[in-house]
Design an enzyme around this catalytic site. Structure first.
Site, PDB file in Angstrom:
ATOM      1  N   CYS A   1       0.812  -1.222   0.000  1.00  0.00           N
ATOM      2  CA  CYS A   1       0.000   0.000   0.000  1.00  0.00           C
ATOM      3  C   CYS A   1       0.845   1.272   0.000  1.00  0.00           C
ATOM      4  O   CYS A   1       0.318   2.369  -0.160  1.00  0.00           O
ATOM      5  CB  CYS A   1      -0.952  -0.020   1.181  1.00  0.00           C
ATOM      6  SG  CYS A   1      -1.970  -1.518   1.203  1.00  0.00           S
TER       7      CYS A   1
ATOM      8  N   CYS B   1     -13.117   1.009   8.233  1.00  0.00           N
ATOM      9  CA  CYS B   1     -12.277   0.420   7.184  1.00  0.00           C
ATOM     10  C   CYS B   1     -12.364   1.236   5.897  1.00  0.00           C
ATOM     11  O   CYS B   1     -13.434   1.707   5.524  1.00  0.00           O
ATOM     12  CB  CYS B   1     -12.736  -1.000   6.871  1.00  0.00           C
ATOM     13  SG  CYS B   1     -12.917  -2.064   8.322  1.00  0.00           S
TER      14      CYS B   1
ATOM     15  N   LYS C   1      -9.613   6.335   4.071  1.00  0.00           N
ATOM     16  CA  LYS C   1     -10.895   5.960   4.657  1.00  0.00           C
ATOM     17  C   LYS C   1     -12.082   6.371   3.795  1.00  0.00           C
ATOM     18  O   LYS C   1     -13.013   5.590   3.596  1.00  0.00           O
ATOM     19  CB  LYS C   1     -10.992   6.608   6.052  1.00  0.00           C
ATOM     20  CG  LYS C   1     -12.304   6.430   6.758  1.00  0.00           C
ATOM     21  CD  LYS C   1     -12.535   4.982   7.105  1.00  0.00           C
ATOM     22  CE  LYS C   1     -14.015   4.677   7.284  1.00  0.00           C
ATOM     23  NZ  LYS C   1     -14.724   4.546   6.021  1.00  0.00           N
TER      24      LYS C   1
ATOM     25  N   HIS D   1      -8.765   4.184  -1.561  1.00  0.00           N
ATOM     26  CA  HIS D   1      -7.453   3.551  -1.469  1.00  0.00           C
ATOM     27  C   HIS D   1      -7.183   2.639  -2.679  1.00  0.00           C
ATOM     28  O   HIS D   1      -7.235   1.418  -2.575  1.00  0.00           O
ATOM     29  CB  HIS D   1      -7.372   2.757  -0.161  1.00  0.00           C
ATOM     30  CG  HIS D   1      -6.066   2.090   0.099  1.00  0.00           C
ATOM     31  ND1 HIS D   1      -4.868   2.538  -0.431  1.00  0.00           N
ATOM     32  CD2 HIS D   1      -5.744   0.992   0.846  1.00  0.00           C
ATOM     33  CE1 HIS D   1      -3.889   1.737  -0.026  1.00  0.00           C
ATOM     34  NE2 HIS D   1      -4.386   0.794   0.730  1.00  0.00           N
TER      35      HIS D   1
END
Lengths: 383, 383
Positions: B83, B206, B328, B332
């Site tokens: 990531c 998440c 968030k 992402h």
């Protein structure tokens, strides 16, 4: 820019291995570090080359290698440029030191494919092509290189036997290399009688799927002068690029990215092709070596296959090419291949290549290509 | 080392996109180049961040992007650090310019996962963990971060409501960001009542799976002075690492790689946390932002979640964190995320962030983490 040295380089034997890619990477990294006479804690950054980690469900392999070495707090990253991955990884580590960011860095390439069946492995490899136009429509790398070979034979009147001579030479060299995947000499007849994979390429025109890992420790010259072991200098580093898809090219017998990378490396080193004593060249297929030796400036266009058949590139020839056995016979563990070439140079320039030693070599070149040339990297080294 | 500027930065809207990863990468690259007021032919090298190209059967994406831009002869490579891929890609491009190898480079991150079902996507993401010990045994990232959250709540007596406040804040910011995946404000009750994904993390703790691409054009300061457009300076660039596996760590509430990266970036810039006017921080889960704001030196250990609940990190607070909405709520798209953070900084420092503008910001920080911290990268920017 600072001068950079290689101070240690090791590889696994290429071929099917029991280890995972991460395990093999850690093994060769530690061996290269030990050869350099330093400890893992001296290494400031890890550059990891890997293409098909996903096939082992493992991405983000850098922290796994650094943790295995006991240095989890070092920055890591994974680099992929298809079959040029190893050399591109080396190049980035080189830039990190030449640019003054690090004094000591590790470049390690690793690959495992032997757990895959041939169809799956071929599919993974085909992802390095322009997949939307090539792989998806059924052409994989033997087919793509076969198109290049067909154009080459047509344009220059070269023969399949001349290409086959490249395979014979590289197998002869690999027979003298204990790290090679295939340590077996073959004859011209073996090549010519082997089954057609993609005409005009036959089985023995093609490199194998190999597992393997290879690592090199890079140091600034200043730092290298403080240790007692061997070192070799990176004289030049060049990159090149071209369209991934063959359909975008004007001439299928040319690979401009290799010439571009070579010209950049020669310019940086202040050398020409005439200064090169031997070369490790990207021969995923025999046609690839023929074209490479032309783009690197060793022979005129159209002469590469013929010169190989004439013996110019044999171990005792004017310009030995692939004394290691090359991808063709030493093997081609994708992410490790380019670093494996550098391991061969490291052994050769220190006169530690045993039966395949190129006598008195002082300047060596490595040439590594991604896919059909979309990426290319060339490096020049000296004692 | 030379000073480096960003002179153009653009991103797609994050969220499901129709384009492939390669197409989106080409789109944002061209837009960033145009914003910089240069042409593609001015770009000397392309650094591409991508993690899951294999899911589209496409590796070796660099030559595809360069070909789409009409510059197939440029060197390219693909970088992956889970990531943290986007920021690590930016870092390598930065090093290429700071080290004197290039004057102009493009860093572009791209990712597509919306063609995958949730289970497959989760499996791909889990490859960023220490798969042999974590992913293979059934723990994916929500579970890993839940372990960190559990330890954090236990150690500091923090509450689930404090973590939930981070989600509420970031959704409020994303509601003002036309590029965000979720442009919807939520309440504390929405978070607390959302279903448990991995206790104590609930759905709204998440980040989503997003598609997206983001690009930045980097230039040496010397070259940037010759063009008329906006520029922002890279004041500091730092990397860090730590064990990929949680079981190798002494304290699950700490992420040493982030502190290491931040300390390196602060040292390079000659700044401290006190100089930072706002930060884009890696909040893949709410707990990640709490820990990040501590490791970056913004708050004492154990205070991150509480400070968010108190409003310190809100848009109008003392130190706005994730004005973009963060991972968030902005989203992402793994390989693009870090470069998306830099796009936000680019907009903010030029006072072009609209309703989410941080007033008078002069120094900004980006923080991007791979997996549970195995890789980390921190950058500092100024007008």
């Amino acid at each position: 820019m600072r001068k950079v040295c290689v101070v240690g380089a090791t590889q696994t034997k290429f071929g099917a291995m029991k280890e995972t890619a991460r395990e093999a990477a850690a093994e060769v990294s530690l061996a290269a570090i030990q050869e350099a006479g330093i400890t893992p804690s001296d290494v400031q950054a890890l550059y990891v080359g890997n293409c098909f980690g996903v096939s082992e469900s493992q991405a983000h392999i850098g922290p796994l290698v650094s943790t295995s070495l006991g240095i989890p707090d070092r920055p890591t990253l994974t680099i992929e440029s298809a079959c040029a991955t190893g050399s591109v990884t080396f190049r980035e580590a080189y830039m990190g030191i030449a640019g003054g960011f690090y004094d000591i860095a590790l470049a390690v390439g690793t690959e495992k494919v032997s757990h895959l069946d041939v169809l799956t492995a071929t599919s993974y490899f085909a992802m390095g092509s322009d997949y939307s136009y090539e792989g998806r429509n059924g052409i994989s790398f033997p087919g793509l290189y076969a198109l290049m070979a067909t154009a080459y034979l047509h344009k220059y009147g070269a023969t399949q036997e001349q290409l086959a001579a490249i395979a014979v030479k590289n197998h002869a060299n690999a027979a003298k290399n204990p790290k090679a995947h295939f340590q077996k000499a073959i004859t011209l007849e073996d090549v010519m009688k082997s089954r057609t994979v993609a005409w005009p390429l036959k089985l023995y025109d093609c490199c194998p799927f190999s597992d393997g890992a290879a690592a090199a420790v890079l140091m600034s010259e200043e730092r290298a002068r403080k240790i007692s072991g061997d070192r070799m200098y990176v004289l030049g580093s060049g990159r090149g690029g071209m369209t991934a898809a063959l359909h975008d090219r004007e001439d299928l017998t040319r690979m401009g990215s290799a010439k571009q990378a070579a010209d950049a490396a020669y310019a940086m080193a202040g050398l020409t092709a005439a200064h090169v004593d031997f070369a490790e060249v990207h021969d995923c297929f025999t046609i690839a070596e023929a074209i490479a030796t032309e783009e690197l400036g060793f022979f005129p266009y159209g002469e590469g296959a013929n010169q190989a058949a004439e013996g110019s590139t044999a171990l005792g020839g004017d310009l030995p090419v692939n004394p290691s056995g090359g991808l063709k016979a030493k093997g081609h563990p994708v992410g490790a291949t380019g670093l494996g070439q550098i391991c061969e140079v490291w052994d050769q320039l220190r006169e530690k290549a045993g039966a395949r030693q190129v006598k008195g070599a002082e300047v060596a070149l490595t040439h590594n290509v991604g896919a059909t040339g979309g990426s290319a990297a060339v490096h020049l080294f000296s004692r």
